[in-house]
Design an enzyme around this catalytic site. Structure first.
Site: not given
Length: 302
Positions: A94, A98, A108, A110-112, A147, A260, A262
């Site tokens: 992720s 700025h 921004h 992210n890939v997960r 886009h 939990g 970080r």
């Protein structure tokens, strides 16, 4: 390759983090990323990389994490009861950028990948991710490029993919308590596990690989535009919307905190400087007003 292959996903994500950091540092021309490796008490860990006070980027954070545990928090299983009693692994990259120049948008991505398992049962797994852009001063050329790049990377996977994930992005990055979009959207997908692991993995890679192709040309176009106190004050005010969304509505932030994770890595998406102003209203006919009237409302950019 229809069975989930966590090792292959992890290998790609680590290489993606390396590649994105290198290209952002090259684009900045002055800043460097500092790495902070960490371990999670409940299992797993990651490496956080942050560039601060660069030539272009006031702060850019690119985080890799791979966490695992024996059980999921109740908040994660409330809407997915089939996950109860399963061990889990979640890994991803992720990032949030700025820039200092208010004419360069925040962005921004992210890939997960997520998988939950228990003995004697088929694993439950899916991919998710996307990217979105948050301009402070809008340019139609930038929105169209953003886009179009998103649409092009989706095209090999079907005609319906871009419109579906664009709408999902518009719906997701909506600040409900403000009744406004966070930015001009992009792509957002989650729970992707069909038609098979190989296809889903290729799509996640297309999104991860496509982000800089969408963003860096915009940075190059806007980074030398002159700006002053007025533009800076508006940028800091609009950054407040970014903070509000991430802390109130963003599922990734909530999942990370509730499992939990970080805290420093989870909240590296926060801008280094931000301000709020009571009942701010832009002057009619200004570039600031145009952001609200011409760019934040959802529209078909291509």
């Amino acid at each position: 390759m229809n069975a989930p292959n966590i090792a292959q996903v992890k290998h790609y994500l680590l290489a993606l983090q390396d590649r994105i950091c290198q290209q952002l540092a090259d684009a900045d021309g002055g800043g460097t990323f500092e790495e902070d490796s960490w371990k999670r008490e409940g299992g797993g860990g990651g490496r956080s990389r942050v560039l601060r006070k660069g030539t272009i980027f006031e702060q850019a954070g690119v985080n890799f994490s791979h966490v695992h545990g024996d059980t999921l928090p109740a908040s994660a299983t409330a809407h997915r009861p089939e996950l109860a009693g399963r061990s889990f692994e979640a890994l991803g990259v992720s990032l949030v950028i700025h820039p200092e120049n208010p004419y360069v948008p925040t962005s921004h991505a992210n890939v997960r990948f997520f998988i939950a398992e228990k003995p004697g049962a088929e694993p439950v797994w899916w991919f998710g991710g996307g990217f979105d852009m948050t301009p402070y001063y809008g340019f139609e050329e930038d929105a169209v490029h953003w886009h179009r790049t998103a649409s092009n990377l989706c095209q090999p996977f079907g005609d319906e993919v871009y419109p579906t994930y664009k709408k999902w992005c518009d719906d997701y990055f909506f600040i409900r308590h403000r009744n406004e979009q966070r930015g001009i959207g992009g792509l957002f997908f989650d729970d992707l596990n069909t038609p098979d692991f190989a296809t889903c993995f290729r799509f996640m890679q297309a999104v991860g690989d496509g982000f800089l192709a969408a963003y860096l040309p915009i940075v190059a176009r806007r980074k030398t535009l002159p700006w002053g106190e007025r533009e800076r004050e508006f940028q800091l005010y609009r950054r407040g919307r970014y903070v509000e969304f991430n802390l109130v509505w963003d599922r990734g932030t909530l999942f990370g905190l509730q499992t939990g994770g970080r805290t420093e890595s989870i909240l590296m998406s926060m801008p280094p400087l931000v301000r709020w102003e009571y009942d701010y209203q832009p002057e009619p006919g200004t570039a600031e007003a145009a952001l609200y009237s011409d760019f934040l409302p959802v529209k078909a950019w291509i």
